[in-house]
Design a protein around this motif. Structure first.
Motif, PDB file in Angstrom:
ATOM      1  N   ILE A 152     -31.720 -25.510 -13.242  1.00  0.00           N
ATOM      2  CA  ILE A 152     -30.576 -24.287 -13.404  1.00  0.00           C
ATOM      3  C   ILE A 152     -30.603 -24.260 -12.060  1.00  0.00           C
ATOM      4  CG2 ILE A 152     -32.075 -22.049 -12.477  1.00  0.00           C
ATOM      5  CD1 ILE A 152     -30.534 -20.708 -14.611  1.00  0.00           C
ATOM      6  N   GLY A 153     -28.692 -24.474 -12.476  1.00  0.00           N
ATOM      7  CA  GLY A 153     -28.528 -24.264 -10.081  1.00  0.00           C
ATOM      8  C   GLY A 153     -28.468 -26.045 -10.079  1.00  0.00           C
ATOM      9  N   SER A 155     -30.410 -27.785  -9.584  1.00  0.00           N
ATOM     10  CA  SER A 155     -31.551 -28.485 -11.150  1.00  0.00           C
ATOM     11  C   SER A 155     -30.788 -28.746 -12.416  1.00  0.00           C
ATOM     12  CB  SER A 155     -32.984 -27.459 -11.040  1.00  0.00           C
ATOM     13  OG  SER A 155     -34.066 -27.732  -9.960  1.00  0.00           O
ATOM     14  N   SER A 205     -37.246 -28.268 -11.222  1.00  0.00           N
ATOM     15  CA  SER A 205     -37.040 -27.234 -10.213  1.00  0.00           C
ATOM     16  C   SER A 205     -37.515 -27.281  -8.951  1.00  0.00           C
ATOM     17  CB  SER A 205     -38.004 -26.067 -11.211  1.00  0.00           C
ATOM     18  OG  SER A 205     -37.558 -25.062 -10.073  1.00  0.00           O
ATOM     19  N   THR A 207     -38.453 -25.272  -6.550  1.00  0.00           N
ATOM     20  CA  THR A 207     -39.781 -23.505  -5.716  1.00  0.00           C
ATOM     21  C   THR A 207     -40.915 -24.552  -7.721  1.00  0.00           C
ATOM     22  OG1 THR A 207     -38.177 -23.032  -7.208  1.00  0.00           O
ATOM     23  CG2 THR A 207     -38.375 -22.776  -4.559  1.00  0.00           C
ATOM     24  N   PHE A 208     -40.299 -25.118  -8.212  1.00  0.00           N
ATOM     25  CA  PHE A 208     -41.035 -24.887  -9.605  1.00  0.00           C
ATOM     26  C   PHE A 208     -41.536 -23.802  -9.646  1.00  0.00           C
ATOM     27  CE2 PHE A 208     -43.402 -26.608 -12.619  1.00  0.00           C
ATOM     28  CZ  PHE A 208     -42.947 -27.860 -13.165  1.00  0.00           C
ATOM     29  N   THR A 210     -38.940 -20.749 -10.386  1.00  0.00           N
ATOM     30  CA  THR A 210     -37.518 -20.052 -11.102  1.00  0.00           C
ATOM     31  C   THR A 210     -37.696 -19.307 -12.775  1.00  0.00           C
ATOM     32  OG1 THR A 210     -36.193 -21.447  -9.481  1.00  0.00           O
ATOM     33  CG2 THR A 210     -35.224 -20.516 -11.759  1.00  0.00           C
ATOM     34  N   THR A 213     -36.443 -21.718 -15.358  1.00  0.00           N
ATOM     35  CA  THR A 213     -36.693 -22.339 -15.794  1.00  0.00           C
ATOM     36  C   THR A 213     -38.062 -22.718 -16.154  1.00  0.00           C
ATOM     37  OG1 THR A 213     -34.906 -23.670 -14.149  1.00  0.00           O
ATOM     38  CG2 THR A 213     -37.498 -24.945 -15.001  1.00  0.00           C
ATOM     39  N   ARG A 269     -28.057 -27.389  -4.518  1.00  0.00           N
ATOM     40  CA  ARG A 269     -27.382 -28.041  -5.106  1.00  0.00           C
ATOM     41  C   ARG A 269     -26.653 -29.043  -3.998  1.00  0.00           C
ATOM     42  NH1 ARG A 269     -27.570 -23.164  -1.959  1.00  0.00           N
ATOM     43  NH2 ARG A 269     -26.695 -23.450   0.221  1.00  0.00           N
ATOM     44  N   GLN A 350     -21.018 -24.135  -7.251  1.00  0.00           N
ATOM     45  CA  GLN A 350     -22.014 -23.982  -7.464  1.00  0.00           C
ATOM     46  C   GLN A 350     -22.176 -24.586  -5.261  1.00  0.00           C
ATOM     47  OE1 GLN A 350     -25.579 -25.801  -7.650  1.00  0.00           O
ATOM     48  NE2 GLN A 350     -27.253 -23.824  -7.321  1.00  0.00           N
ATOM     49  N   GLU A 354     -22.216 -21.202  -2.885  1.00  0.00           N
ATOM     50  CA  GLU A 354     -23.534 -20.719  -3.024  1.00  0.00           C
ATOM     51  C   GLU A 354     -23.496 -20.884  -0.793  1.00  0.00           C
ATOM     52  OE1 GLU A 354     -28.135 -22.526  -4.489  1.00  0.00           O
ATOM     53  OE2 GLU A 354     -27.103 -20.522  -5.492  1.00  0.00           O
ATOM     54  N   VAL A 501     -28.938 -14.738  -3.727  1.00  0.00           N
ATOM     55  CA  VAL A 501     -29.313 -14.888  -5.038  1.00  0.00           C
ATOM     56  C   VAL A 501     -30.388 -14.216  -5.062  1.00  0.00           C
ATOM     57  CG1 VAL A 501     -27.680 -16.835  -5.143  1.00  0.00           C
ATOM     58  CG2 VAL A 501     -30.771 -17.080  -5.090  1.00  0.00           C
ATOM     59  N   LYS A 505     -33.197 -11.346  -8.855  1.00  0.00           N
ATOM     60  CA  LYS A 505     -34.211 -11.920  -9.014  1.00  0.00           C
ATOM     61  C   LYS A 505     -35.331 -10.782  -8.846  1.00  0.00           C
ATOM     62  CE  LYS A 505     -33.699 -16.888  -7.633  1.00  0.00           C
ATOM     63  NZ  LYS A 505     -33.851 -17.926  -6.456  1.00  0.00           N
TER      64      LYS A 505
HETATM   65  O1  F6P Z   1     -34.458 -26.238  -8.402  1.00  0.00           O
HETATM   66  P1  F6P Z   1     -34.982 -23.963  -8.535  1.00  0.00           P
HETATM   67  O2  F6P Z   1     -36.166 -23.789  -7.483  1.00  0.00           O
HETATM   68  O3  F6P Z   1     -35.631 -24.476 -10.127  1.00  0.00           O
HETATM   69  O4  F6P Z   1     -33.379 -23.391  -8.613  1.00  0.00           O
HETATM   70  C1  F6P Z   1     -32.656 -23.829  -8.758  1.00  0.00           C
HETATM   71  C2  F6P Z   1     -31.203 -22.951  -8.226  1.00  0.00           C
HETATM   72  O5  F6P Z   1     -32.385 -21.151  -7.971  1.00  0.00           O
HETATM   73  C3  F6P Z   1     -31.151 -21.364  -6.769  1.00  0.00           C
HETATM   74  O6  F6P Z   1     -32.082 -21.144  -5.751  1.00  0.00           O
HETATM   75  C4  F6P Z   1     -30.426 -19.673  -6.987  1.00  0.00           C
HETATM   76  O7  F6P Z   1     -30.585 -18.643  -7.723  1.00  0.00           O
HETATM   77  C5  F6P Z   1     -30.601 -22.347  -6.360  1.00  0.00           C
HETATM   78  O8  F6P Z   1     -30.453 -22.618  -5.178  1.00  0.00           O
HETATM   79  C6  F6P Z   1     -31.124 -23.340  -6.854  1.00  0.00           C
HETATM   80  O9  F6P Z   1     -30.681 -24.434  -7.319  1.00  0.00           O
END
Ligand code: F6P
Length: 540
Positions: A152-153, A155, A205, A207-208, A210, A213, A269, A350, A354, A501, A505
């Motif tokens: 998402i975003g 990714s 992702s 951060t893995f 989100t 996702t 992004r 984005q 963003e 953002v 969350k």
């Molecule tokens: O790739 P990730 O860590 O799942 O994050 C997805 C998206 O979420 C965000 O952190 C914003 O919600 C974006 O900046 C990023 O592209």
């Protein structure tokens, strides 16, 4: 720190604005017949005509002075050399290293990142070749026919946009889909006609963590496992991960051998040319991906070396600042006259919003000027039969970026001439309009004249290239990436964080358990409490 709005450079622009704000583009063009050829830049295979903007020759000089007073040249170098310009996260910002040629070197925190980038690119290439050739087999021995990117975003938006943009160059034997929304319909519709044993999921992702996702990835795993009698070992053949977080990837059950890495110095992004672009590489092949990276790099070099007046991203950024801060413009329409760029405006939303949707400066002080234009758009000519009415005759000023290519990848009959005639007609009509005298001279009755007048004086840029290609896409994306950065430098923003953002969350996580009928007492405001109570009743 004193605000930029009290600087002599800003004041000079304010005076300048007062002196030219009422000048019509018709007069600018009448006064200077060479304007349409002079106010142009040609670089990296792109031609920018910015002559239909409400500026004169002095405007750019004054805007460049403003940018210089904010230290633009040094800040461009700071980005390219890996300084930690993402101050709030204490990170370097090195998406430009993702497309650096092998022989370059760029040391960050004692590590040359370029060989690392190329090692991942090679791993991606080897994997893509195995999948594309059918050598990579699914759990039951079948080759992969379907790729589903879950992210998402950043990714998702870059990969989706690139997939659409480069469809012409894609392997049509592969079905490529994208799942981003946590709304289960997204997953259900994307997979309803796919065979799980022929499907590869890319969990993308940074951060893995989100929630959208991870929820979709778990649903995908259950969907796969249901089709193979619950045999957990199937995951390894049908899931790969794109992430900076090896620990979380491993905890999810994906072998880190099947993880394609990137780094915290790549913002979400700004990541479509990192491992996040694996779906793009699978679709267009490693060579096509390299061409795209070369296009990015060409624009990077142009941005880094060209003088401000001849610098595409700089000039486009300066014009955005001009309209935003002096004309009080709120939005910018991006209008690609190229069907393959249909997701480009969504991608740009984005990237731009963003990055620069911030109300405090890098030092944390509230700004006293507008930042971050709202970007939106649709491919031409569809927009013409929808919202262009407002751009031509509405009360708001909406600068437009028109993007067009001389050659269609699907040349059929006279389609391309008609398409190009339309984009040229739109910028001409916006700039010059149609006067009451002209309307009357066509025999229009007096009462109808005001309705048929086009005031004109509505600004636009036209970006023109030869044709859509992987390299062209890289150039276009890099152009907007750098334009966003230049704007952030002038506005004194951190363009690479996204704290805005976070609150939503956190609140959503709190609300999830409360949605159960026995989710306990509610302690929100009265509106949120009432909505939760209603949801509890309605879902029962
Ligand atoms: O790739 P990730 O860590 O799942 O994050 C997805 C998206 O979420 C965000 O952190 C914003 O919600 C974006 O900046 C990023 O592209």
């Amino acid at each position: 720190m004193p605000s930029i709005t009290s600087s002599p450079q800003w004041n000079a622009l304010q005076d300048h604005y007062a002196s030219i704000k009422d000048v019509h583009l018709r007069d600018f063009f009448r006064e200077d017949e060479s304007r349409g050829r002079q106010m142009t830049i040609e670089a990296a295979g792109l031609y920018l005509d910015y002559s239909k903007n409400r500026i004169n020759r002095q405007t750019l000089d004054l805007l460049i002075n403003l940018a210089d007073s904010q230290g633009l040249p040094g800040k461009i170098e700071a980005m390219f050399t890996g300084e930690k310009i993402n101050l709030t996260e204490n990170r370097a910002v090195l998406h430009t290293a993702l497309r650096a040629p092998k022989e370059m070197s760029l040391v960050v925190d004692g590590v040359d990142v370029v060989p690392e980038v190329h090692a991942v690119l090679e791993k991606m290439s080897a994997f893509s070749q195995r999948v594309r050739s059918g050598a990579w087999k699914g759990h039951t021995g079948k080759p992969i026919k379907n790729i589903v990117n879950i992210g998402i975003g950043g990714s998702d938006l870059g990969p989706v946009m690139a997939y659409e943009a480069l469809k012409h160059f894609s392997d049509r034997n592969l079905t490529v889909r994208f799942v981003s929304n946590v709304d289960a319909t997204d997953f259900a519709e994307a997979t309803q006609d796919l065979d799980p044993t022929e499907t590869l999921f890319i969990v993308a992702s940074k951060t893995f963590t989100t929630i959208e996702t991870m929820t979709n990835a778990e649903t995908a795993r259950e969907w796969l496992l249901r089709s193979v009698g619950g045999d957990q070992s199937a995951t390894a053949k049908h899931f790969v991960a794109l992430s900076t977080n090896a620990e979380k990837v491993s905890a999810f059950g994906i072998d880190t051998d099947n993880m394609f890495e990137f780094w915290d110095w790549v913002g979400g992004r700004y990541s479509m040319d990192s491992a996040i672009g694996l779906s793009t590489m699978l679709a267009i092949g490693p060579e096509g991906f390299s061409e795209m990276l070369a296009g990015f790099h060409e624009m990077d070099q142009h941005f880094r070396t060209a003088p401000a007046r001849k610098n595409l991203p700089v000039v486009m950024a300066l014009l955005s600042v001009w309209y935003s801060n002096f004309f009080g413009v709120e939005t910018c329409a991006v209008l690609p006259y190229e069907q393959y760029l249909k997701r480009f405006p969504a991608y740009l939303q984005q990237l731009t919003m963003e990055s620069n949707g911030k109300y405090v400066t890098v030092a944390g002080e509230k700004v006293d000027y507008e930042t971050g234009l709202i970007y939106w758009g649709e491919p031409g000519t569809n927009g013409q039969h929808s919202f262009y009415q407002l751009i031509h005759q509405g009360t708001r000023l909406i600068p437009c970026d028109f993007i067009a290519f001389a050659k269609s990848l699907n040349p059929i009959g006279s389609h391309q001439d008609i398409l190009i005639a339309n984009v040229l007609a739109q910028s001409e009509a916006l700039a010059f309009g149609k006067t009451a005298d002209e309307v009357r001279s066509e025999g229009t009755e007096d009462w109808l004249v005001p309705h048929r007048v086009f005031e004109g004086n509505r600004p636009s840029n036209t970006l023109f290239g030869e044709s859509m290609s992987p390299s062209m896409l890289g150039k276009l994306v890099a152009l907007y990436e750098h334009s966003v950065y230049v704007q952030s430098v002038i506005w004194d923003l951190d363009a690479f964080d996204q704290w805005g953002v976070e609150l939503g969350k956190v609140l959503a996580k709190n609300i999830i358990p409360e949605l159960d009928a026995d989710g306990g007492e509610l302690n929100h405001d009265s509106s949120t409490n009432a909505l939760i109570e209603r949801y509890r009743k309605m879902k029962a």
